[in-house]
Design a protein around this motif. Sequence first.
Motif, PDB file in Angstrom:
ATOM      1  N   MET A   1       0.843  -1.212   0.000  1.00 59.14           N
ATOM      2  CA  MET A   1       0.000   0.000   0.000  1.00 59.14           C
ATOM      3  C   MET A   1       0.875   1.258   0.000  1.00 59.14           C
ATOM      4  O   MET A   1       1.778   1.387   0.812  1.00 59.14           O
ATOM      5  CB  MET A   1      -0.850   0.008   1.271  1.00 59.14           C
ATOM      6  N   GLY A   2       0.595   2.165  -0.934  1.00 59.58           N
ATOM      7  CA  GLY A   2       1.382   3.393  -0.975  1.00 59.58           C
ATOM      8  C   GLY A   2       0.833   4.430  -0.008  1.00 59.58           C
ATOM      9  O   GLY A   2      -0.082   4.163   0.775  1.00 59.58           O
ATOM     10  N   LEU A   3       1.431   5.619  -0.087  1.00 63.62           N
ATOM     11  CA  LEU A   3       0.982   6.736   0.758  1.00 63.62           C
ATOM     12  C   LEU A   3      -0.302   7.320   0.183  1.00 63.62           C
ATOM     13  O   LEU A   3      -0.545   7.236  -1.018  1.00 63.62           O
ATOM     14  CB  LEU A   3       2.028   7.833   0.712  1.00 63.62           C
ATOM     15  N   ALA A   4      -1.061   8.021   1.043  1.00 66.23           N
ATOM     16  CA  ALA A   4      -2.258   8.713   0.539  1.00 66.23           C
ATOM     17  C   ALA A   4      -2.373  10.075   1.219  1.00 66.23           C
ATOM     18  O   ALA A   4      -1.998  10.239   2.382  1.00 66.23           O
ATOM     19  CB  ALA A   4      -3.502   7.889   0.812  1.00 66.23           C
ATOM     20  N   CYS A   5      -2.847  11.048   0.461  1.00 67.72           N
ATOM     21  CA  CYS A   5      -3.104  12.381   1.012  1.00 67.72           C
ATOM     22  C   CYS A   5      -4.159  13.047   0.132  1.00 67.72           C
ATOM     23  O   CYS A   5      -4.529  12.515  -0.920  1.00 67.72           O
ATOM     24  CB  CYS A   5      -1.813  13.214   1.043  1.00 67.72           C
ATOM     25  N   ASP A   6      -4.599  14.230   0.542  1.00 63.15           N
ATOM     26  CA  ASP A   6      -5.476  14.999  -0.344  1.00 63.15           C
ATOM     27  C   ASP A   6      -4.648  15.774  -1.354  1.00 63.15           C
ATOM     28  O   ASP A   6      -4.959  15.843  -2.523  1.00 63.15           O
ATOM     29  CB  ASP A   6      -6.319  15.995   0.475  1.00 63.15           C
ATOM     30  N   VAL A   7      -3.564  16.379  -0.836  1.00 63.56           N
ATOM     31  CA  VAL A   7      -2.747  17.266  -1.676  1.00 63.56           C
ATOM     32  C   VAL A   7      -1.280  16.894  -1.537  1.00 63.56           C
ATOM     33  O   VAL A   7      -0.753  16.834  -0.419  1.00 63.56           O
ATOM     34  CB  VAL A   7      -2.925  18.747  -1.251  1.00 63.56           C
ATOM     35  N   LEU A   8      -0.644  16.666  -2.666  1.00 61.52           N
ATOM     36  CA  LEU A   8       0.800  16.456  -2.673  1.00 61.52           C
ATOM     37  C   LEU A   8       1.441  17.729  -3.217  1.00 61.52           C
ATOM     38  O   LEU A   8       1.037  18.226  -4.271  1.00 61.52           O
ATOM     39  CB  LEU A   8       1.160  15.280  -3.584  1.00 61.52           C
ATOM     40  N   VAL A   9       2.423  18.246  -2.487  1.00 65.26           N
ATOM     41  CA  VAL A   9       3.134  19.442  -2.940  1.00 65.26           C
ATOM     42  C   VAL A   9       4.570  19.044  -3.242  1.00 65.26           C
ATOM     43  O   VAL A   9       5.244  18.448  -2.391  1.00 65.26           O
ATOM     44  CB  VAL A   9       3.101  20.547  -1.852  1.00 65.26           C
ATOM     45  N   ALA A  10       5.043  19.382  -4.436  1.00 66.04           N
ATOM     46  CA  ALA A  10       6.430  19.104  -4.818  1.00 66.04           C
ATOM     47  C   ALA A  10       7.247  20.364  -4.596  1.00 66.04           C
ATOM     48  O   ALA A  10       7.082  21.341  -5.321  1.00 66.04           O
ATOM     49  CB  ALA A  10       6.495  18.675  -6.275  1.00 66.04           C
ATOM     50  N   GLY A  11       8.108  20.359  -3.564  1.00 67.71           N
ATOM     51  CA  GLY A  11       8.978  21.515  -3.336  1.00 67.71           C
ATOM     52  C   GLY A  11       8.574  22.282  -2.096  1.00 67.71           C
ATOM     53  O   GLY A  11       7.379  22.504  -1.847  1.00 67.71           O
ATOM     54  N   SER A  12       9.572  22.711  -1.314  1.00 72.34           N
ATOM     55  CA  SER A  12       9.290  23.362  -0.027  1.00 72.34           C
ATOM     56  C   SER A  12       9.758  24.814   0.021  1.00 72.34           C
ATOM     57  O   SER A  12      10.102  25.326   1.078  1.00 72.34           O
ATOM     58  CB  SER A  12       9.958  22.578   1.096  1.00 72.34           C
ATOM     59  N   GLY A  13       9.792  25.493  -1.145  1.00 69.96           N
ATOM     60  CA  GLY A  13      10.061  26.934  -1.146  1.00 69.96           C
ATOM     61  C   GLY A  13       8.775  27.691  -0.840  1.00 69.96           C
ATOM     62  O   GLY A  13       7.792  27.111  -0.353  1.00 69.96           O
TER      63      GLY A  13
END
Length: 554
Positions: A1-13
């Motif tokens: 089973m992979g991860l789950a979320c509502d929103v994935l954000v690529a990058g922390s700037g």
Amino acid sequence: MGLACDVLVAGSGAGGMAAAVTARKAGLEVLVAEKEPFFGGTTALSGGWLWIPNHPMQKEIGVSDSIEDASTYLLHEAGEKYDPERVNAFLTAGPRMVEFFARETAVKFDPSASFSDYHPEAPGGRPGGRSIVARAYDGRELGKMLMTLRPPLPELTVFGIMIGSGAELVHFMRWSKSVASAAFVARRLIGHGAAMLFHGRGVRLTNGNALAGRLLKSALDAGVRLRASTAVQELVRQNGRVTGAVLRTDRGEERVSARKGVVLACGGFPQDAQRRARLFAHREHFSPAPSGNTGDGLRLAQAAGGRLEESLPNAAAWVPVSRVPRGDGSFGLFPHFIDRAKPGVIAVTSKGLRFVNEGNSYHDFVQALLKTGQTHAWLVTDHRAIRAYGLGFVKPRPLPLAPHLKSGYLLRGETVGELAVRAGIDVALEGAVEKYNAGARMGSDPIFRKGDNAYNRFYGDPDIKPNPCVAPLAQPPFYAVRVVIGDLGTYDGIATNGHAQVLDESKRPICGLYAAGNDALSIMGGNYPGPGITLGPAMTFGWIAGRHLAGQQP
Ligand SMILES: Cc1cc2nc3c(=O)[nH]c(=O)nc-3n(C[C@H](O)[C@H](O)[C@H](O)COP(=O)(O)OP(=O)(O)OC[C@H]3O[C@@H](n4cnc5c(N)ncnc54)[C@H](O)[C@@H]3O)c2cc1C
């Protein structure tokens, strides 16, 4: 089973963290994947200024502004690249974004009444009041997570201290002239020494490090899940909608499903040598942006059917940088923001000729250099000016010049002619200095008009009259530092709409895919209108994306 979320954000700037915090505060489950071991991206290295016309603190500082004036100004700046939908979204949402962060998060800003738009005399321009800066922050609030925050650029620190712009910088410039400033600097040095001893790094965060630290704290407080050393490698699509991604981690690949969508905020392509070679007209280029900003967001968007816009007149925000030799044989980069405007500093090409009003913005300076067909220039000054203000990485008195002369960063000549020979500049430099000095003795610069506008004067020396940006180069020896072309971030990018949604080739939004920060095409049309014009839109479109993902209107 992979991860789950509502929103994935690529990058922390700034773009990614603004989207993450906003979406989380609206009740969504948010995961931020950061490719590098540190959070903060270029944002953590930056000045921390945001350009937000009509921001909520303008009243406090007695500045009047309007959306009409700001859009007139942006129309003038962006010309045929003006995008009314996105500009309007930015100008309407910007002040609300600032209110949101000030009210609900650890992100706090201070206004400046005098930091001028870069073309204050243009229609709708202002001689100050539109820019706000992240308030200095006590990094100890981050606890152990402080060690995961990207440290500042070493070349922009003094003994490891990142000096805050504004009053703090003035204290550092005046410390040998005023008791109050000397006491301030002493306190900062002692505080920094103690922080190094107990925490292994500075804890008084200023400028962009304060912004990135405050965003990190806000994300932690809100319950955003944060994963460092985790790159978004591929987007997953189902029925034309982006529904997740494949992550690359130290432990291999991992799949994550994102029920509402993915925000691309990978910080543009300053370190993507291939795209740079295609879009930059010059070859010799040096970017102070972190090495992980390799244009992943643009490639991910394109692979998902997104449209890239690569036709701005300037593909990036240019800045002159000098290469500072480090002890280990490598070079650091020093961005020249301030020194060019000082009285007694001129810039010449290797032909020995001036080519620009040196006090103009870094972006305008480099554009003028590119027009000469050259990719490097020299900042030239005399003994009075270099001891009063420093030059680039060289600090003012009483710090010594000798290490810089020894490393070859700084060149010196007893006469202007001798300096020209040492630096390999045409001896026409002698004539150029004489010509400049003739006007400078009366405080004027009839050819390039240095000191004529509010932005030039902001970085001048108010003690030099009548023109704070102009004084003759009269006191030998004379000095030069070589500058080359760098960038603060890229402008070309992913086509998006006013909701920060990525657009496809038919200009229709791709469901579940958003872009913020420098991954998204800049709304400035390839120009640089004022202090904070990348971070202002980055946080505003991040906020817009976060709200749209949560089903809220901006
Ligand atoms: C010295 C300096 C001073 C500056 N001062 C200012 C200023 O005062 N005001 C202003 O407006 N602008 C300033 N800038 C420019 C500004 O810092 C940048 O434009 C801005 O920080 C870009 O924000 P971002 O969110 O788009 O990207 P970044 O802050 O660069 O963050 C992008 C992050 O994405 C990560 N990433 C990349 N690829 C992936 C992937 N595949 N998966 C996951 N993560 C990924 C990167 O590692 C990085 O941490 C300055 C720049 C410099 C260098």
